[in-house]
Scaffold this active site. Structure first.
Site, PDB file in Angstrom:
ATOM      1  N   ASP A 488      -7.597  -1.191 -33.786  1.00  0.00           N
ATOM      2  CA  ASP A 488      -8.698  -0.395 -34.645  1.00  0.00           C
ATOM      3  C   ASP A 488      -8.612  -0.050 -36.073  1.00  0.00           C
ATOM      4  O   ASP A 488      -7.082  -0.708 -36.813  1.00  0.00           O
ATOM      5  CB  ASP A 488      -8.417   0.992 -34.294  1.00  0.00           C
ATOM      6  CG  ASP A 488      -9.868   2.238 -33.510  1.00  0.00           C
ATOM      7  OD1 ASP A 488     -10.133   1.660 -35.090  1.00  0.00           O
ATOM      8  OD2 ASP A 488      -9.625   2.875 -33.641  1.00  0.00           O
ATOM      9  N   ASP A 558     -18.369   4.969 -31.774  1.00  0.00           N
ATOM     10  CA  ASP A 558     -18.489   6.284 -31.378  1.00  0.00           C
ATOM     11  C   ASP A 558     -18.858   6.943 -30.192  1.00  0.00           C
ATOM     12  O   ASP A 558     -18.567   8.208 -29.971  1.00  0.00           O
ATOM     13  CB  ASP A 558     -16.836   7.288 -32.723  1.00  0.00           C
ATOM     14  CG  ASP A 558     -15.425   6.372 -33.086  1.00  0.00           C
ATOM     15  OD1 ASP A 558     -15.210   5.842 -31.273  1.00  0.00           O
ATOM     16  OD2 ASP A 558     -15.219   6.831 -33.730  1.00  0.00           O
TER      17      ASP A 558
HETATM   18  C1  GLA Z   1     -11.273   5.451 -33.737  1.00  0.00           C
HETATM   19  C2  GLA Z   1     -12.379   4.565 -31.956  1.00  0.00           C
HETATM   20  C3  GLA Z   1     -11.640   5.140 -31.192  1.00  0.00           C
HETATM   21  C4  GLA Z   1     -10.101   6.339 -31.182  1.00  0.00           C
HETATM   22  C5  GLA Z   1      -9.954   6.360 -32.554  1.00  0.00           C
HETATM   23  C6  GLA Z   1      -8.676   7.055 -32.516  1.00  0.00           C
HETATM   24  O1  GLA Z   1     -12.195   6.489 -34.093  1.00  0.00           O
HETATM   25  O2  GLA Z   1     -13.290   4.167 -32.708  1.00  0.00           O
HETATM   26  O3  GLA Z   1     -12.390   4.979 -30.228  1.00  0.00           O
HETATM   27  O4  GLA Z   1      -9.239   4.685 -31.036  1.00  0.00           O
HETATM   28  O5  GLA Z   1     -10.133   5.765 -33.800  1.00  0.00           O
HETATM   29  O6  GLA Z   1      -8.203   7.654 -33.414  1.00  0.00           O
END
Ligand code: GLA
Length: 736
Positions: A488, A558
């Site tokens: 990420d 997201d």
């Molecule tokens: C990001 C990702 C999510 C999750 C969060 C965790 O927003 O896109 O899928 O993994 O971080 O903090």
């Protein structure tokens, strides 16, 4: 089928690059500057070869006060000699001016495509790409500063579909340093049309967090058009993709001229119309944030642009990009393997997850029929909220007292693979790492370090930080049987400078960061070929061909609301294949939109990409669990068609549309997904025409109805939606 080839016609002073579906012609003008003469459908040569020099007449000397032939579509224009558009290459020299006049010196025609030093790029693989990749290298020089440019053009493809991959290498052959302020990877011209329906429109993928890659299509030519990211990531806001289409271009017909950047950092793409005769597209590093000091003998390599022409509309363009990115980008063993169906802990359990929750989730996930459990954010150090601990990559002693190895083994005993989340490029001020290395983040001495999500970004331009990171990730992956890593990156850059660089090189920080990131990604993914890596950036903030070169799939957004996902996935599919678009079923009401959509619709939307679950099964009733189990099995049995099949978009969800539809075709099967937004009273069933099928071939649906390909395309299927909002239909046809 014709082979891709490159010919130099000495008399006409031009290069003809030709491949199935494509001709691209570069001429050398009377001043030895390079002019793009043609980009479009294949041109047949005459018995005398190809002479397009008459097209130079399109671009005359101009009126009396225009001293030079300024209105030509130069390949590498620069300002100062009569071109008044945006420069593609510009260098400030030791005299203090920035005149850069690159003229043709020589050329080479290669049979292979050289790799780009330190950067990801398309390449020949053993899964379908033609092994010969004809490449033209044009050598240019500025006679005064001795800046030399090598322009690379490779015809790369998979037999049927070919793209032009371009980049540039700039070398300082002079005795004084130069500062590069513009270093576009590609510029190309598209001729204006004479009829109103041929008017050019610009098309790009605009967005924001949770609303990525929405299709924008608007008139070109009235003013300059510029899309960009300065954020240190390709970004949620603009994807590094820009195309010109005609007003009459549809999904299946008409011209498309497109550029896509194989780069994950700040970029710019321009569309300008300096003259009624043509509009140009340009793409490269963002000149607002990138500069490079080129010492004598130094070379700078620009990232690659993949340039595509289609005469078969936007679907035709997508077929070329999809084929190329599935077969000629990256080396992941998973590219053509069935991806594990997984359940990710994030949306269901969040950051407070602990050992007991994880084990319970594993048991529930197994019952739902998935292959893997992914432990998302929250497993390390003191990570009890999103304000701390990034950088301290060891399991939380409180939440995971038995450690990762024990946990992963327990999950495996339940019959599931184990996957993990990390955000390796980040550092929390509240972390042991920051306390020992406060200078390891991007920052400017004397200025505030701006926080986003209470975190800073590690300075990956520094070799010692890269080495530390490689070692740290390798330690985590070696510590337990981990089959998948979600990588990420959850904030944009501010104070985007390295404190380790001297003043004259500070403006190189962002690009040096990307080179550092690519080194880390290259080393880690090569060391763990059996681990499936998924890229993520607050959802789809780095959905680009650069990241896809190392990780064959990306978390698309997201926003997991099924209705919003239709738009996000439809827009993403313009350039990127379904095999790299990760799509999960989540709970309702949706955490981003508050919307309730039927489980069937969430499932069918997720089957348009790499399918998974993002739910808390603890909240599901027995009948819901039963239904989820059914969709997991369905996703498994249909997975290959979406991953390997050819995608055609049928109905766009953008604008006032009440529907969206797409189709996948693979060998003997066709899979159609159709979605309706709002239910309407007293309406007729919907007729949906398919596309791109062999006319005579016979197909049968699951109820035993038979259709010919022609019938499916021209008479269509009849879809019956339920009397509810956000309904969806799936139709699976097999060749008889
Ligand atoms: C990001 C990702 C999510 C999750 C969060 C965790 O927003 O896109 O899928 O993994 O971080 O903090």
């Amino acid at each position: 089928m014709t082979e891709p080839m490159i010919a130099f016609h000495e008399g006409a002073r031009l290069f003809h690059l030709s491949a199935p579906g494509l001709s691209y012609v570069i001429g050398i003008d009377e001043d030895n500057r390079l002019v793009e003469l043609y980009w479009g459908p294949p041109l047949s040569e005459t018995n005398d070869g190809l002479d397009l020099s008459y097209l130079m007449r399109l671009y005359p000397e101009g009126a009396s006060f225009e001293m030079k032939p300024i209105r030509r579509p130069y390949l590498v224009p620069s300002i100062g000699y009569g071109w008044y558009g945006s420069p593609a290459v510009q260098a400030v020299n030791d005299q203090g001016d920035n005149m850069t006049d690159l003229r043709y010196v020589s050329h080479e025609i290669l049979h292979h495509k050289p790799a780009l030093e330190g950067l990801p790029s398309t390449h020949v693989s053993d899964t379908g790409a033609s092994s010969e990749v004809p490449t033209l290298v044009l050598h240019l020089e500025d006679a005064l500063t001795h800046l030399q440019a090598a322009l690379f053009f490779s015809l790369i493809g998979t037999g049927e579909h070919f793209a032009l991959a371009r980049h540039m290498e700039l070398t300082n052959e002079g005795s004084a340093p130069l500062t590069l302020t513009h270093m576009a990877s590609a510029q190309s011209a598209v001729p204006a049309g004479q009829r109103p329906d041929q008017a050019l429109q610009v098309l790009h993928l605009k967005g924001a967090w949770a609303r990525e890659r929405q299709i924008v299509r608007t008139a070109a030519g009235e003013a300059a058009y510029r899309i960009e990211s300065q954020k240190g990531a390709s970004s949620h806001y603009e994807n590094p993709f820009l195309a010109l289409v005609r007003k009459s271009t549809t999904e299946d017909t008409g011209d498309v001229y497109a550029m896509n950047f194989v780069y994950s950092g700040s970029f710019e793409a321009l569309c300008e119309t300096p003259d009624a005769a043509f509009t140009f597209l340009q793409m490269g590093l963002n000149s607002a944030v990138h500069q490079w000091r080129l010492e004598p003998s130094g070379t700078f390599v620009t990232p690659e642009v993949v340039q595509v022409y289609s005469s078969h509309g936007l679907n035709g363009m997508s077929h070329i990009y999809h084929d190329l990115y599935r077969h000629c980008l990256g080396n992941s063993l998973f590219q053509h393997r069935a991806r594990p169906l997984l359940l990710n802990s994030w949306e269901g359990l969040g950051i407070t997850i602990n050992e007991q929750d994880t084990l319970q989730l594993a048991r529930q996930a197994k019952e739902l029929g998935v292959d893997m459990l992914v432990l998302d954010d929250g497993w390390f150090a003191n990570r009890n909220d999103d304000k701390r601990s990034l950088g301290d990559w060891y399991p939380s002693p409180e939440k995971f007292p038995h450690g990762l190895k024990w946990l992963a083994e327990k999950v495996r005993e339940e019959g599931l693979l184990f996957g993990l989340w990390m955000e390796p490029e980040m550092i929390s001020p509240d972390s042991d790492l920051y306390r020992s290395h406060p200078d390891w983040c991007l920052h400017v001495d004397g200025r505030e370090r701006s926080l986003a999500r209470t975190q800073l970004i590690l300075d990956l331009s520094r070799r010692e930080v890269q080495d530390y990171l490689i070692q740290t990730i390798e330690n985590v992956l070696n510590s337990a049987p981990i089959s998948y890593l979600k990588w990420d990156y959850n904030r944009n850059m501010t104070e985007p400078f390295s404190s380790a660089l001297p003043p004259e090189r500070k403006m190189e920080s962002q690009h040096r960061y990307m080179l550092g990131l690519y080194r880390v990604l290259g080393e880690v993914t090569a060391a763990f070929p059996q681990v499936l890596f998924e890229s993520c950036s607050g959802g789809g903030g780095r959905f680009d061909a650069g990241m896809l070169s190392y990780m064959c799939q990306t978390w698309t957004s997201d926003d997991t609301d099924a209705y919003e996902r239709l738009k996000i996935q439809y827009g993403t599919s313009l350039v990127y294949p379904a095999s790299c678009m990760v799509a999960h079923i989540s709970d309702v009401p949706n955490s981003q939109t508050g919307r309730r959509t039927p489980l069937k619709t969430r499932a069918y939307a997720a089957m348009g990409g790499c399918f998974g679950l993002e739910i808390d099964p603890g909240h599901a009733s027995d009948s819901e669990k039963e239904e989820i189990r059914k969709y997991v099995e369905e996703a498994r049995s249909l997975q290959k068609i979406a991953q390997e099949g050819e995608l055609d978009r049928l109905i766009s969800p953008f604008g006032d549309s009440n529907m969206a539809a797409w189709q996948f075709s693979l060998e003997n099967e066709v899979l159609v997904y159709a979605f309706r937004r709002l239910s309407l009273p007293n309406t007729m069933p919907v007729r949906l025409c398919l596309t791109n099928l062999p006319e005579q071939t016979q197909y049968e649906d699951e109820e035993g109805h038979r259709y010919s390909g022609g019938q499916l395309m021209h008479a269509g299927l009849v879809l019956r939606f339920d009397g509810q909002d956000f309904d969806a239909v799936r139709i699976h046809l097999k060749k008889v």
